[in-house]
Design a protein around this motif. Structure first.
Motif, PDB file in Angstrom:
ATOM      1  N   PRO A 171       3.144  -2.088  -9.218  1.00 48.87           N
ATOM      2  CA  PRO A 171       2.431  -2.683 -10.345  1.00 48.87           C
ATOM      3  C   PRO A 171       1.464  -3.779  -9.909  1.00 48.87           C
ATOM      4  CG  PRO A 171       4.647  -3.568 -10.259  1.00 48.87           C
ATOM      5  CD  PRO A 171       4.539  -2.544  -9.159  1.00 48.87           C
ATOM      6  N   LYS A 172       1.683  -4.332  -8.722  1.00 43.29           N
ATOM      7  CA  LYS A 172       0.740  -5.312  -8.181  1.00 43.29           C
ATOM      8  C   LYS A 172       0.907  -5.336  -6.671  1.00 43.29           C
ATOM      9  CE  LYS A 172       4.083  -8.854  -9.332  1.00 43.29           C
ATOM     10  NZ  LYS A 172       4.381 -10.004 -10.122  1.00 43.29           N
ATOM     11  N   GLY A 173       0.009  -6.003  -6.032  1.00 40.02           N
ATOM     12  CA  GLY A 173       0.045  -6.076  -4.581  1.00 40.02           C
ATOM     13  C   GLY A 173      -1.328  -5.818  -4.014  1.00 40.02           C
ATOM     14  N   PRO A 174      -1.435  -5.860  -2.701  1.00 40.83           N
ATOM     15  CA  PRO A 174      -2.749  -5.708  -2.074  1.00 40.83           C
ATOM     16  C   PRO A 174      -3.254  -4.268  -2.122  1.00 40.83           C
ATOM     17  CG  PRO A 174      -1.048  -5.881  -0.398  1.00 40.83           C
ATOM     18  CD  PRO A 174      -0.373  -6.110  -1.724  1.00 40.83           C
ATOM     19  N   SER A 175      -4.556  -4.158  -2.150  1.00 42.68           N
ATOM     20  CA  SER A 175      -5.194  -2.847  -2.046  1.00 42.68           C
ATOM     21  C   SER A 175      -5.075  -2.353  -0.611  1.00 42.68           C
ATOM     22  CB  SER A 175      -6.671  -2.937  -2.420  1.00 42.68           C
ATOM     23  OG  SER A 175      -6.819  -3.296  -3.760  1.00 42.68           O
ATOM     24  N   ARG A 176      -5.265  -1.073  -0.444  1.00 43.98           N
ATOM     25  CA  ARG A 176      -5.284  -0.460   0.887  1.00 43.98           C
ATOM     26  C   ARG A 176      -6.613   0.259   1.059  1.00 43.98           C
ATOM     27  NH1 ARG A 176      -0.883  -0.963   4.427  1.00 43.98           N
ATOM     28  NH2 ARG A 176       1.033  -1.224   3.260  1.00 43.98           N
ATOM     29  N   ALA A 177      -7.036   0.334   2.304  1.00 44.57           N
ATOM     30  CA  ALA A 177      -8.225   1.118   2.615  1.00 44.57           C
ATOM     31  C   ALA A 177      -7.884   2.594   2.436  1.00 44.57           C
ATOM     32  CB  ALA A 177      -8.670   0.850   4.051  1.00 44.57           C
ATOM     33  N   LEU A 178      -8.862   3.387   2.082  1.00 43.94           N
ATOM     34  CA  LEU A 178      -8.632   4.804   1.852  1.00 43.94           C
ATOM     35  C   LEU A 178      -8.105   5.514   3.097  1.00 43.94           C
ATOM     36  CD1 LEU A 178     -11.818   5.582  -0.255  1.00 43.94           C
ATOM     37  CD2 LEU A 178      -9.477   5.264  -1.090  1.00 43.94           C
TER      38      LEU A 178
ATOM     39  N   ILE B  84     -12.799   4.796  -3.983  1.00 42.81           N
ATOM     40  CA  ILE B  84     -13.244   3.565  -3.332  1.00 42.81           C
ATOM     41  C   ILE B  84     -12.087   2.693  -2.837  1.00 42.81           C
ATOM     42  CG2 ILE B  84     -15.502   3.468  -4.438  1.00 42.81           C
ATOM     43  CD1 ILE B  84     -14.327   1.404  -6.401  1.00 42.81           C
ATOM     44  N   ALA B  85     -10.880   2.844  -3.406  1.00 39.72           N
ATOM     45  CA  ALA B  85      -9.762   1.994  -2.963  1.00 39.72           C
ATOM     46  C   ALA B  85      -8.443   2.539  -3.476  1.00 39.72           C
ATOM     47  CB  ALA B  85      -9.951   0.563  -3.469  1.00 39.72           C
ATOM     48  N   LEU B  86      -7.382   2.067  -2.858  1.00 41.62           N
ATOM     49  CA  LEU B  86      -6.019   2.314  -3.329  1.00 41.62           C
ATOM     50  C   LEU B  86      -5.467   0.979  -3.782  1.00 41.62           C
ATOM     51  CD1 LEU B  86      -4.720   4.514  -0.398  1.00 41.62           C
ATOM     52  CD2 LEU B  86      -4.982   5.246  -2.768  1.00 41.62           C
TER      53      LEU B  86
END
Length: 125
Positions: free
Chosen positions: A15-22, A9-11
């Motif tokens: 250790p932190k930061g924004p998610s990315r679209a698959l 469902i997501a990337l």
């Protein structure tokens, strides 16, 4: 009785930061970092998302050490781990490549055997 599928469902950045679209993985050379008993499903999921996968396998439930994470597979542009393995990455690790964890959700589907049992129970009721 039931089939369990894990749907990506997501990337999520490590250790932190924004998610990315698959879809961001499409065409990327990915080091698939895992400590799983059967890593093939994880690697296949990344391939299904369009990634060019280089397996980076460790034993199941492996406790990653800094020295063994220094050299990802040659040619990788990004490292993707399982969400399970993300928790065992050393906090002091400072990789040269971006690192993401593949978040999945479980989908449970009743199988034919369950459908038969349910049908029998309903007929008796």
């Amino acid at each position: 009785m039931f089939r369990l599928d894990l749907k990506p469902i997501a990337l999520e950045a490590w250790p932190k930061g924004p998610s990315r679209a698959l879809g961001w993985l499409k065409g990327k050379r990915v080091a698939a970092l895992s400590g799983l008993g059967r890593p093939g499903r994880f690697e296949a999921a990344l391939r299904d998302l369009g990634a060019q996968v280089s397996p980076w396998r460790f034993p199941d439930h492996h406790r990653f050490r800094l020295e063994e994470l220094r050299h990802p597979p040659t040619g990788a542009a990004v490292i993707v781990s399982t969400f399970k393995d993300r928790a065992r990455l050393p906090a002091a690790w400072a990789p040269a490549l971006p690192v993401y964890a593949l978040r999945v959700e479980a989908q449970v589907t009743p199988g034919p055997a369950f459908q038969r049992l349910l049908g029998q129970a309903l007929r008796r009721a």
